[in-house]
Write an enzyme that holds these catalytic residues in place. Structure first.
Site, PDB file in Angstrom:
ATOM      1  N   ARG A  20       0.812  -1.221   0.000  1.00 26.48           N
ATOM      2  CA  ARG A  20       0.000   0.000   0.000  1.00 26.48           C
ATOM      3  C   ARG A  20       0.844   1.269   0.000  1.00 26.48           C
ATOM      4  O   ARG A  20       1.930   1.310   0.579  1.00 26.48           O
ATOM      5  CB  ARG A  20      -0.922   0.002   1.221  1.00 26.48           C
ATOM      6  CG  ARG A  20      -1.981  -1.082   1.155  1.00 26.48           C
ATOM      7  CD  ARG A  20      -2.759  -1.231   2.459  1.00 26.48           C
ATOM      8  NE  ARG A  20      -3.812  -2.235   2.276  1.00 26.48           N
ATOM      9  CZ  ARG A  20      -3.624  -3.552   2.439  1.00 26.48           C
ATOM     10  NH1 ARG A  20      -2.427  -4.013   2.789  1.00 26.48           N
ATOM     11  NH2 ARG A  20      -4.621  -4.393   2.246  1.00 26.48           N
ATOM     12  N   HIS A  22      -0.976  -2.528  -4.558  1.00 32.64           N
ATOM     13  CA  HIS A  22      -0.428  -3.488  -5.523  1.00 32.64           C
ATOM     14  C   HIS A  22      -0.353  -2.954  -6.948  1.00 32.64           C
ATOM     15  O   HIS A  22      -0.662  -3.646  -7.920  1.00 32.64           O
ATOM     16  CB  HIS A  22      -1.241  -4.775  -5.498  1.00 32.64           C
ATOM     17  CG  HIS A  22      -1.076  -5.586  -4.247  1.00 32.64           C
ATOM     18  ND1 HIS A  22       0.043  -5.509  -3.446  1.00 32.64           N
ATOM     19  CD2 HIS A  22      -1.906  -6.507  -3.650  1.00 32.64           C
ATOM     20  CE1 HIS A  22      -0.087  -6.335  -2.414  1.00 32.64           C
ATOM     21  NE2 HIS A  22      -1.261  -6.946  -2.527  1.00 32.64           N
ATOM     22  N   HIS A  69       2.793 -12.878  -5.128  1.00 32.75           N
ATOM     23  CA  HIS A  69       1.641 -12.958  -4.224  1.00 32.75           C
ATOM     24  C   HIS A  69       1.004 -14.352  -4.265  1.00 32.75           C
ATOM     25  O   HIS A  69      -0.219 -14.488  -4.317  1.00 32.75           O
ATOM     26  CB  HIS A  69       0.619 -11.887  -4.616  1.00 32.75           C
ATOM     27  CG  HIS A  69      -0.300 -11.465  -3.518  1.00 32.75           C
ATOM     28  ND1 HIS A  69      -1.328 -12.242  -3.059  1.00 32.75           N
ATOM     29  CD2 HIS A  69      -0.346 -10.327  -2.779  1.00 32.75           C
ATOM     30  CE1 HIS A  69      -1.990 -11.603  -2.106  1.00 32.75           C
ATOM     31  NE2 HIS A  69      -1.409 -10.435  -1.913  1.00 32.75           N
ATOM     32  N   ASP A  78      -1.739  -9.461   8.668  1.00 35.42           N
ATOM     33  CA  ASP A  78      -1.548  -8.786   7.377  1.00 35.42           C
ATOM     34  C   ASP A  78      -0.538  -7.678   7.614  1.00 35.42           C
ATOM     35  O   ASP A  78      -0.835  -6.494   7.483  1.00 35.42           O
ATOM     36  CB  ASP A  78      -2.868  -8.240   6.843  1.00 35.42           C
ATOM     37  CG  ASP A  78      -2.777  -7.810   5.375  1.00 35.42           C
ATOM     38  OD1 ASP A  78      -1.702  -8.021   4.765  1.00 35.42           O
ATOM     39  OD2 ASP A  78      -3.760  -7.263   4.848  1.00 35.42           O
ATOM     40  N   GLU A  90       5.098 -12.571   1.295  1.00 39.05           N
ATOM     41  CA  GLU A  90       5.493 -11.657   0.235  1.00 39.05           C
ATOM     42  C   GLU A  90       6.768 -10.911   0.656  1.00 39.05           C
ATOM     43  O   GLU A  90       6.717 -10.002   1.475  1.00 39.05           O
ATOM     44  CB  GLU A  90       4.368 -10.661  -0.035  1.00 39.05           C
ATOM     45  CG  GLU A  90       3.034 -11.296  -0.346  1.00 39.05           C
ATOM     46  CD  GLU A  90       1.865 -10.392  -0.032  1.00 39.05           C
ATOM     47  OE1 GLU A  90       1.775  -9.295  -0.642  1.00 39.05           O
ATOM     48  OE2 GLU A  90       1.046 -10.749   0.842  1.00 39.05           O
TER      49      GLU A  90
END
Length: 350
Positions: free
Chosen positions: A81, A106, A180, A250, A315
């Protein structure tokens, strides 16, 4: 070792797309398409020698052309982000798409995951590789500079998938590339029994919009402490602001060791099958995502219904919102410089 190419379909504009199957001498098989650089399938054995597909994906290009939660894709120009879809570089403000609430996610509406890459393949005695290249033109999705990106996927006889990322630009820009892929080492079900280790003493805490606050916080005494192997589900429901903001995990962890050096970032194991995955990277960070924003169900390959939290992502990356965070490692790429990062996924059983 071999690599096989087959026609996979065409985009809505008529651009042909291919699917490449890379196989090593042990039977490990990876399917990659040059649409979005997507890892569409990855088959590995369990401790009894039974092969399963351990990544989420689809059977057809048409399904990848529709909406999905970034299954297996290459992400760019900027993975993760950027706050408010804005950043300033060389005194100029750039405006990007807000495709994640108020934030840019992304690479925007049509990031690197939604373009067709040029592909060439190669094979040597102990490895097969697929080289993907893409020219992202100045102004694409709001980013400055003509950027030439190259990503090489290499499958080895050591059951490793190596990803080499490289790029150059003719104008100062920001860049953050990752993959991803959603992993489920059991081949089905939810991910909460997977046992996770993350080689990181610190993480970058987020606010309610999933943007880092700028702090590098110790994992000590938090549910984000994975320095010792811990089941993903052990603390995911704990009352904690960070877990509430992310809907689970996350977050970006600050990988121990020197950025630029290939080092262990994470290890995840699945007890029922014995499969494990080690992640080594030169990148400064790794985002562990526990699938919290997956649909409650989504139908994937072979008609299999993937449940909520049916897989996890690891990631490797620079930190989220780095263009707006002066204390984070820089993601600025200048003309004359070469961006280069490596990530290695190593598969095995125990």
């Amino acid at each position: 070792m071999n690599i096989h190419k087959q026609f996979f379909g065409a985009t809505q504009s008529g651009t042909p797309v291919d699917l490449y199957t890379l196989t090593n001498d042990h039977g490990v098989e990876i399917k990659i398409t040059n649409y979005g650089g997507i890892i569409a399938s990855l088959r590995t054995p369990d401790r009894n020698g039974k092969f399963d597909d351990i990544v989420l994906g689809f059977d057809t290009l048409e399904e990848y052309l529709g909406p999905h939660p970034f299954f297996g894709v290459l992400v760019g120009r900027y993975a993760n982000r950027i706050a408010h879809g804005k950043f300033t570089l060389k005194g100029k403000e750039y405006t990007l798409a807000k495709n994640d609430g108020e934030n840019h996610l992304h690479g925007g509406v049509k990031g690197f995951d939604k373009v067709v890459w040029e592909a060439t393949s190669a094979s040597v005695d102990d490895a097969v590789s697929l080289r993907l290249t893409y020219l992202s033109k100045d102004g694409e999705e709001g980013y400055p500079g003509n950027l030439t990106a190259e990503v090489v996927y290499t499958l080895t006889n050591d059951n490793e998938l190596r990803i080499d990322y490289a790029a150059t630009t003719d104008q100062a820009t920001v860049l953050n590339l990752t993959n991803h892929t959603y992993f489920n080492l059991a081949g089905q079900g939810v991910n909460l029994n997977h046992v996770m280790m993350i080689n990181a003493d610190r993480f970058t805490p987020i606010d309610g919009t999933l943007i880092p606050t700028g702090e590098l916080r110790s994992v000590e005494c938090t549910p984000l402490d994975f320095r010792q192997p811990t089941p993903i589900g052990a603390r995911i429901e704990r009352e904690d602001d960070q877990l509430r903001f992310g809907g689970g995990y996350d977050h970006n962890w600050v990988v121990n060791g020197a950025p630029g050096e290939l080092r262990l970032a994470a290890r995840v194991a699945e007890p029922s099958t014995g499969r494990f995955l080690e992640v080594h990277t030169t990148q400064p960070g790794i985002q562990f995502y526990s699938g919290n924003m997956m649909p409650k169900t989504i139908t994937g390959r072979g008609g299999q219904v993937y449940p909520w939290r049916g897989a996890l992502c690891l990631e490797t990356q620079h930190f989220p919102d780095s263009p707006n965070q002066p204390n984070f490692p820089s993601t600025v790429l200048e003309p004359g410089e070469r961006f280069y990062e490596v990530t290695v996924f190593k598969f095995g059983v125990e």
